[in-house]
Design a protein around this motif. Sequence first.
Motif, PDB file in Angstrom:
ATOM      1  N   ASP A 134     -93.017 -66.813  20.489  1.00 45.17           N
ATOM      2  CA  ASP A 134     -94.416 -66.451  20.705  1.00 45.17           C
ATOM      3  C   ASP A 134     -94.534 -65.182  21.550  1.00 45.17           C
ATOM      4  OD1 ASP A 134     -95.388 -68.549  19.201  1.00 45.17           O
ATOM      5  OD2 ASP A 134     -95.680 -69.874  20.918  1.00 45.17           O
ATOM      6  N   ASP A 135     -93.640 -65.039  22.533  1.00 46.39           N
ATOM      7  CA  ASP A 135     -93.629 -63.826  23.354  1.00 46.39           C
ATOM      8  C   ASP A 135     -93.386 -62.597  22.487  1.00 46.39           C
ATOM      9  OD1 ASP A 135     -94.000 -65.286  25.692  1.00 46.39           O
ATOM     10  OD2 ASP A 135     -91.849 -65.421  26.105  1.00 46.39           O
ATOM     11  N   ILE A 136     -92.440 -62.712  21.569  1.00 51.97           N
ATOM     12  CA  ILE A 136     -92.090 -61.592  20.701  1.00 51.97           C
ATOM     13  C   ILE A 136     -93.289 -61.173  19.856  1.00 51.97           C
ATOM     14  CG2 ILE A 136     -90.694 -60.919  18.697  1.00 51.97           C
ATOM     15  CD1 ILE A 136     -88.446 -62.675  19.932  1.00 51.97           C
ATOM     16  N   LEU A 137     -93.985 -62.146  19.284  1.00 49.83           N
ATOM     17  CA  LEU A 137     -95.156 -61.829  18.457  1.00 49.83           C
ATOM     18  C   LEU A 137     -96.263 -61.207  19.301  1.00 49.83           C
ATOM     19  CD1 LEU A 137     -95.285 -64.908  16.059  1.00 49.83           C
ATOM     20  CD2 LEU A 137     -94.309 -62.643  15.644  1.00 49.83           C
ATOM     21  N   ASP A 138     -96.430 -61.683  20.531  1.00 51.42           N
ATOM     22  CA  ASP A 138     -97.418 -61.087  21.433  1.00 51.42           C
ATOM     23  C   ASP A 138     -97.068 -59.631  21.741  1.00 51.42           C
ATOM     24  OD1 ASP A 138     -98.956 -63.365  21.555  1.00 51.42           O
ATOM     25  OD2 ASP A 138     -98.111 -64.070  23.457  1.00 51.42           O
ATOM     26  N   ILE A 139     -95.780 -59.373  21.929  1.00 52.75           N
ATOM     27  CA  ILE A 139     -95.344 -58.003  22.197  1.00 52.75           C
ATOM     28  C   ILE A 139     -95.677 -57.099  21.012  1.00 52.75           C
ATOM     29  CG2 ILE A 139     -93.288 -56.539  22.427  1.00 52.75           C
ATOM     30  CD1 ILE A 139     -92.108 -58.745  24.219  1.00 52.75           C
ATOM     31  N   TYR A 140     -95.434 -57.586  19.806  1.00 55.65           N
ATOM     32  CA  TYR A 140     -95.783 -56.779  18.629  1.00 55.65           C
ATOM     33  C   TYR A 140     -97.285 -56.534  18.547  1.00 55.65           C
ATOM     34  CZ  TYR A 140     -91.194 -56.400  16.495  1.00 55.65           C
ATOM     35  OH  TYR A 140     -89.886 -56.049  16.242  1.00 55.65           O
ATOM     36  N   ASP A 141     -98.085 -57.531  18.895  1.00 57.77           N
ATOM     37  CA  ASP A 141     -99.538 -57.352  18.882  1.00 57.77           C
ATOM     38  C   ASP A 141     -99.969 -56.259  19.859  1.00 57.77           C
ATOM     39  OD1 ASP A 141    -100.118 -59.214  16.914  1.00 57.77           O
ATOM     40  OD2 ASP A 141    -100.393 -60.865  18.333  1.00 57.77           O
ATOM     41  N   ILE A 142     -99.348 -56.246  21.029  1.00 58.85           N
ATOM     42  CA  ILE A 142     -99.660 -55.210  22.019  1.00 58.85           C
ATOM     43  C   ILE A 142     -99.247 -53.844  21.495  1.00 58.85           C
ATOM     44  CG2 ILE A 142     -99.119 -54.337  24.333  1.00 58.85           C
ATOM     45  CD1 ILE A 142     -98.721 -57.309  25.155  1.00 58.85           C
ATOM     46  N   ARG A 143     -98.069 -53.780  20.898  1.00 56.71           N
ATOM     47  CA  ARG A 143     -97.598 -52.497  20.359  1.00 56.71           C
ATOM     48  C   ARG A 143     -98.511 -51.993  19.250  1.00 56.71           C
ATOM     49  NH1 ARG A 143     -91.686 -52.788  18.401  1.00 56.71           N
ATOM     50  NH2 ARG A 143     -92.178 -50.599  17.974  1.00 56.71           N
ATOM     51  N   ILE A 144     -98.984 -52.896  18.403  1.00 57.00           N
ATOM     52  CA  ILE A 144     -99.883 -52.498  17.326  1.00 57.00           C
ATOM     53  C   ILE A 144    -101.143 -51.841  17.900  1.00 57.00           C
ATOM     54  CG2 ILE A 144    -101.441 -53.391  15.526  1.00 57.00           C
ATOM     55  CD1 ILE A 144     -99.221 -55.498  14.938  1.00 57.00           C
ATOM     56  N   LYS A 145    -101.611 -52.360  19.021  1.00 53.76           N
ATOM     57  CA  LYS A 145    -102.857 -51.863  19.608  1.00 53.76           C
ATOM     58  C   LYS A 145    -102.700 -50.506  20.289  1.00 53.76           C
ATOM     59  CE  LYS A 145    -104.929 -56.431  20.343  1.00 53.76           C
ATOM     60  NZ  LYS A 145    -105.969 -56.256  19.319  1.00 53.76           N
ATOM     61  N   ILE A 146    -101.516 -50.209  20.845  1.00 50.52           N
ATOM     62  CA  ILE A 146    -101.410 -48.980  21.640  1.00 50.52           C
ATOM     63  C   ILE A 146    -100.403 -47.957  21.117  1.00 50.52           C
ATOM     64  CG2 ILE A 146    -102.148 -50.174  23.713  1.00 50.52           C
ATOM     65  CD1 ILE A 146     -99.310 -50.170  24.722  1.00 50.52           C
ATOM     66  N   GLU A 147     -99.468 -48.366  20.261  1.00 46.76           N
ATOM     67  CA  GLU A 147     -98.424 -47.419  19.867  1.00 46.76           C
ATOM     68  C   GLU A 147     -98.946 -46.349  18.918  1.00 46.76           C
ATOM     69  OE1 GLU A 147     -93.660 -47.626  18.837  1.00 46.76           O
ATOM     70  OE2 GLU A 147     -94.738 -49.364  19.602  1.00 46.76           O
ATOM     71  N   GLY A 148    -100.005 -46.669  18.172  1.00 44.83           N
ATOM     72  CA  GLY A 148    -100.618 -45.661  17.318  1.00 44.83           C
ATOM     73  C   GLY A 148    -101.205 -44.526  18.138  1.00 44.83           C
ATOM     74  N   GLU A 149    -101.878 -44.872  19.228  1.00 45.40           N
ATOM     75  CA  GLU A 149    -102.439 -43.855  20.121  1.00 45.40           C
ATOM     76  C   GLU A 149    -101.350 -42.967  20.690  1.00 45.40           C
ATOM     77  OE1 GLU A 149    -104.860 -41.580  22.652  1.00 45.40           O
ATOM     78  OE2 GLU A 149    -105.361 -42.815  20.904  1.00 45.40           O
ATOM     79  N   VAL A 150    -100.214 -43.565  21.014  1.00 46.49           N
ATOM     80  CA  VAL A 150     -99.101 -42.807  21.574  1.00 46.49           C
ATOM     81  C   VAL A 150     -98.534 -41.832  20.532  1.00 46.49           C
ATOM     82  CG1 VAL A 150     -96.716 -43.023  22.387  1.00 46.49           C
ATOM     83  CG2 VAL A 150     -98.495 -44.502  23.321  1.00 46.49           C
ATOM     84  N   ALA A 151     -98.415 -42.273  19.277  1.00 48.16           N
ATOM     85  CA  ALA A 151     -97.941 -41.384  18.215  1.00 48.16           C
ATOM     86  C   ALA A 151     -98.910 -40.220  18.008  1.00 48.16           C
ATOM     87  CB  ALA A 151     -97.773 -42.172  16.919  1.00 48.16           C
ATOM     88  N   LYS A 152    -100.194 -40.516  18.087  1.00 47.07           N
ATOM     89  CA  LYS A 152    -101.211 -39.464  17.954  1.00 47.07           C
ATOM     90  C   LYS A 152    -101.048 -38.414  19.045  1.00 47.07           C
ATOM     91  CE  LYS A 152    -106.233 -38.780  18.149  1.00 47.07           C
ATOM     92  NZ  LYS A 152    -107.541 -39.455  18.336  1.00 47.07           N
ATOM     93  N   ARG A 153    -100.904 -38.866  20.278  1.00 52.50           N
ATOM     94  CA  ARG A 153    -100.736 -37.944  21.397  1.00 52.50           C
ATOM     95  C   ARG A 153     -99.461 -37.128  21.253  1.00 52.50           C
ATOM     96  NH1 ARG A 153    -102.708 -40.492  27.128  1.00 52.50           N
ATOM     97  NH2 ARG A 153    -104.668 -41.432  26.436  1.00 52.50           N
ATOM     98  N   CYS A 154     -98.408 -37.786  20.805  1.00 52.23           N
ATOM     99  CA  CYS A 154     -97.129 -37.103  20.614  1.00 52.23           C
ATOM    100  C   CYS A 154     -97.259 -35.959  19.618  1.00 52.23           C
ATOM    101  CB  CYS A 154     -96.072 -38.109  20.156  1.00 52.23           C
ATOM    102  SG  CYS A 154     -94.451 -37.395  19.814  1.00 52.23           S
TER     103      CYS A 154
END
Length: 213
Positions: free
Chosen positions: A76-96
């Motif tokens: 469950d922790d792993i799936l939660d981590i992926y959910d967090i990444r889905i929410k913020i990693e796109g923004e990070v790629a955009k900034r990059c």
Amino acid sequence: MTQVKFTSRADAVFERLENDILTGVYKKGDVITESELSLALNVSRTPIREAIRRLEQEDLLKEIPKGHVVVGISDDDILDIYDIRIKIEGEVAKRCAEIITEEELNKMREAVELQEFYTAKNQADKLKGTDSVFHDLIYKNCGSEVYQSILSTLHRKVQLCRKTSFSGSDRANLAIIEHREILTAIENRDGALAEQLMIKHVTNAKRNIERLK
């Protein structure tokens, strides 16, 4: 000078223990003590104590009367981590995409090329490393130390399940295609597209983990 040496040793102990916990060397429920770790790693208790404190902060260890028990990472922790990444990693790629230098882009290109090479060789351990390099370069070049710190930590915490996911050639090949697409968007300075592609990439990775459970 002494403080620099101590910090370096404490960091090394922390990284070793964190990796051993995340990769299953120490399993959930295992009990470890400062004295045992000091003997096993051939270091004094001071860096051991500092590393344990940091692992407690990451919720990987919990103090008990006889030492510390390994908490580890649940499914469950792993799936939660992926959910967090889905929410913020796109923004990070955009900034990059908006600020990355050509020198750093070359490092990303090399990481993708190595990933293609190791996929052809079916070397899952090597794939995990090149995948980490690719994502870490995006985190590093997004212009935010906060985003970089959060995502680097989360990415490390799922490294064991990422190794499992890369053992399947289908996901490994798809990951390369997705990385290539993200890289091209970043090369073209298309932040909006890089964001969309990164969200799709992490979402697909999560779905693959769910399928393997």
